[in-house]
Enzyme design. Structure first.
Site, PDB file in Angstrom:
ATOM      1  N   SER A 184      16.790   3.000 -28.592  1.00  0.00           N
ATOM      2  CA  SER A 184      17.569   2.705 -27.388  1.00  0.00           C
ATOM      3  C   SER A 184      18.641   1.648 -27.629  1.00  0.00           C
ATOM      4  O   SER A 184      18.416   0.633 -28.301  1.00  0.00           O
ATOM      5  CB  SER A 184      16.632   2.225 -26.275  1.00  0.00           C
ATOM      6  OG  SER A 184      17.378   1.831 -25.143  1.00  0.00           O
ATOM      7  N   LYS A 215      10.210   8.605 -15.654  1.00  0.00           N
ATOM      8  CA  LYS A 215      11.021   8.406 -14.444  1.00  0.00           C
ATOM      9  C   LYS A 215      10.362   8.945 -13.180  1.00  0.00           C
ATOM     10  O   LYS A 215      10.561   8.405 -12.096  1.00  0.00           O
ATOM     11  CB  LYS A 215      12.404   9.022 -14.643  1.00  0.00           C
ATOM     12  CG  LYS A 215      13.216   8.290 -15.708  1.00  0.00           C
ATOM     13  CD  LYS A 215      14.628   8.821 -15.809  1.00  0.00           C
ATOM     14  CE  LYS A 215      15.414   8.033 -16.836  1.00  0.00           C
ATOM     15  NZ  LYS A 215      16.841   8.426 -16.869  1.00  0.00           N
ATOM     16  N   ASN A 259      14.422   4.589 -12.623  1.00  0.00           N
ATOM     17  CA  ASN A 259      14.779   4.161 -13.988  1.00  0.00           C
ATOM     18  C   ASN A 259      14.862   2.651 -14.110  1.00  0.00           C
ATOM     19  O   ASN A 259      15.067   2.129 -15.200  1.00  0.00           O
ATOM     20  CB  ASN A 259      16.111   4.800 -14.420  1.00  0.00           C
ATOM     21  CG  ASN A 259      17.318   4.115 -13.812  1.00  0.00           C
ATOM     22  OD1 ASN A 259      17.277   3.647 -12.675  1.00  0.00           O
ATOM     23  ND2 ASN A 259      18.408   4.068 -14.548  1.00  0.00           N
ATOM     24  N   ASP A 276      20.749   5.847 -12.318  1.00  0.00           N
ATOM     25  CA  ASP A 276      21.274   6.943 -13.151  1.00  0.00           C
ATOM     26  C   ASP A 276      22.435   7.668 -12.477  1.00  0.00           C
ATOM     27  O   ASP A 276      23.447   7.970 -13.105  1.00  0.00           O
ATOM     28  CB  ASP A 276      20.166   7.956 -13.471  1.00  0.00           C
ATOM     29  CG  ASP A 276      19.301   7.525 -14.639  1.00  0.00           C
ATOM     30  OD1 ASP A 276      19.771   6.717 -15.472  1.00  0.00           O
ATOM     31  OD2 ASP A 276      18.162   8.011 -14.735  1.00  0.00           O
ATOM     32  N   GLY A 315      14.364  17.369 -14.549  1.00  0.00           N
ATOM     33  CA  GLY A 315      13.527  16.178 -14.651  1.00  0.00           C
ATOM     34  C   GLY A 315      14.102  15.011 -13.870  1.00  0.00           C
ATOM     35  O   GLY A 315      14.962  15.173 -13.000  1.00  0.00           O
ATOM     36  N   GLY A 316      13.632  13.802 -14.211  1.00  0.00           N
ATOM     37  CA  GLY A 316      14.029  12.612 -13.473  1.00  0.00           C
ATOM     38  C   GLY A 316      15.516  12.334 -13.500  1.00  0.00           C
ATOM     39  O   GLY A 316      16.131  12.046 -12.458  1.00  0.00           O
ATOM     40  N   TYR A 365      22.694  10.213 -25.999  1.00  0.00           N
ATOM     41  CA  TYR A 365      23.634   9.405 -26.780  1.00  0.00           C
ATOM     42  C   TYR A 365      23.133   9.136 -28.201  1.00  0.00           C
ATOM     43  O   TYR A 365      23.802   8.466 -28.987  1.00  0.00           O
ATOM     44  CB  TYR A 365      23.933   8.072 -26.071  1.00  0.00           C
ATOM     45  CG  TYR A 365      22.710   7.189 -25.897  1.00  0.00           C
ATOM     46  CD1 TYR A 365      22.327   6.291 -26.891  1.00  0.00           C
ATOM     47  CD2 TYR A 365      21.955   7.234 -24.733  1.00  0.00           C
ATOM     48  CE1 TYR A 365      21.213   5.480 -26.727  1.00  0.00           C
ATOM     49  CE2 TYR A 365      20.844   6.435 -24.560  1.00  0.00           C
ATOM     50  CZ  TYR A 365      20.490   5.553 -25.565  1.00  0.00           C
ATOM     51  OH  TYR A 365      19.387   4.753 -25.414  1.00  0.00           O
ATOM     52  N   GLY A 386      26.260  10.382 -23.567  1.00  0.00           N
ATOM     53  CA  GLY A 386      25.563   9.589 -22.564  1.00  0.00           C
ATOM     54  C   GLY A 386      25.772   8.097 -22.622  1.00  0.00           C
ATOM     55  O   GLY A 386      25.258   7.371 -21.757  1.00  0.00           O
TER      56      GLY A 386
END
Length: 279
Positions: free
Chosen positions: A13, A64, A85, A100, A125-126, A220, A241
Site C-alpha cells: 500500500s 470494506k 474505508n 472512496d 464489492g465495497g 494502482y 487508482g
C-alpha cells in the site's frame, strides 16, 4: 495518536507514504503503518487496535463490507453505500466513513474524464458500491454494474433505488454491448492486481468503447494493469487508482483529525512524496 491501513494484501500500500507526507506537511508527529488483517480477523483487530492506541485506520480488500456490523455508527455515505474505508475511534466508539466515492470523482475530474453520460462499472464489492453511488449522484444517466454473480449486482442496484443504476452480466457479449453505449469504463474488481493471480480472460469489450472513452482502473499496483495497457494500445485515455487513493486519503485525514484541511495542499504534498519514492 496512531493510524493504520488494514487489508490482505496490504504491505504494498502507498497509503503510509501518502498519509506520512500529509501529516508531515501539517507538522504532526503521528505514525501511519500497514497491518495485514485477514478475512475473519476483524473482531480481534478491533480489540487489539483499541488496546494499542490506534485511533483510526483505513480499510481495503477484503474488509470494506465486513466491517459494517462491527462498528458503532456509520456516517452518511458509508451507510448509504454499505461499505467502509475509513474508521475513527471517537469517544470510545468506532465510527465508519467512506471516502472512496469522493476520491474517485475527484480523480476523474482531475483527469478530464468526468462528467459523462453512461458508465460501465465492473464489480459489485465495497469499492464498486461507493463509486457507483457517487457517479449516479454526480449526474450519470446510467451506471451499468457488471458482475459475475448477478445477485450481487442486483443487490447493489436495488440497495439505492436509483434509476441510474442497472445490474448487468460480466460475459464478453454483454460487456461489448454496454461499452458501445458508454463514455467511461471503471474496473472495481481485483482482476490484474499484483498478487491477485487473476486476470481478465477477454479484453474485446475495449474495442467497443467509443473513441475518447476513458478507462479507469482502481488498481494502482501495478501502476499499469493489463487492462490499462490494452486500453492504451487502442488509443483510449486511461487512469490508474493512484489519484483516487490520494484524493480519498485527503478526505480520510480530515476524518482522522476531525477538522477541515487545505485539500489542494494536502494532495500536492502526497503527490510530491510519491514522485520522490519513484525517483
Amino acid at each position: 495518536m496512531k493510524l493504520q491501513v488494514i487489508g490482505d494484501p496490504v504491505l504494498h500500500s502507498k497509503s503510509p507514504v501518502i498519509h506520512g507526507a500529509m501529516l508531515g506537511a501539517l507538522g504532526l508527529d503521528v505514525s501511519y503503518t500497514p497491518q495485514v488483517v485477514r478475512r475473519g480477523e476483524l473482531p480481534d483487530y478491533l480489540r487489539w487496535a483499541r488496546e494499542n492506541g490506534v485511533t483510526g485506520f483505513n480499510a481495503t480488500m477484503p474488509h470494506k463490507e465486513d466491517l459494517l456490523p462491527l462498528l458503532d455508527w456509520l456516517d452518511g455515505d458509508a451507510a448509504l453505500c454499505g461499505a467502509v474505508n475509513t474508521v475513527c475511534l471517537r469517544g470510545g466508539r468506532w465510527i465508519g466513513f467512506n471516502t472512496d466515492g469522493g476520491g474517485a470523482q475527484a480523480a476523474l475530474e482531475g483527469a478530464g474524464l468526468w462528467p459523462v453520460r453512461n458508465v460501465v462499472l465492473l464489480g459489485a464489492g465495497g469499492a464498486a458500491k461507493a463509486v457507483a453511488f457517487r457517479l449516479a449522484q454526480a449526474g450519470a444517466e446510467r451506471v451499468w454494474v457488471c458482475n459475475r454473480t448477478a445477485e450481487r449486482a442486483e443487490a447493489l442496484c436495488g440497495q439505492y433505488r436509483c434509476q441510474a443504476l442497472a445490474p448487468a452480466g460480466f460475459d464478453p457479449a454483454t460487456l461489448r454491448r454496454l461499452a458501445a453505449q458508454s463514455q467511461l469504463l471503471v474496473n472495481c474488481t481485483s482482476l490484474g492486481m499484483a498478487g491477485c493471480g487473476r486476470q481478465f480472460e477477454d479484453f474485446s469489450f475495449l474495442d467497443a468503447l467509443p473513441q475518447g472513452a476513458g478507462v479507469f482502473d482502481l488498481i494502482y499496483h501495478p501502476a499499469q494493469t493489463e487492462l490499462l495497457a490494452q486500453a492504451e494500445r487502442r488509443g483510449l485515455p486511461t487512469l490508474n487508482g493512484l489519484p483516487m487513493l490520494v484524493n480519498q486519503a485527503v478526505l480520510a485525514l480530515e476524518h482522522f483529525l476531525d477538522r477541515p484541511l487545505d485539500r489542494k495542499a494536502m494532495a500536492q504534498a502526497a503527490a510530491s512524496a510519491l514522485r520522490g519514492e519513484e525517483a
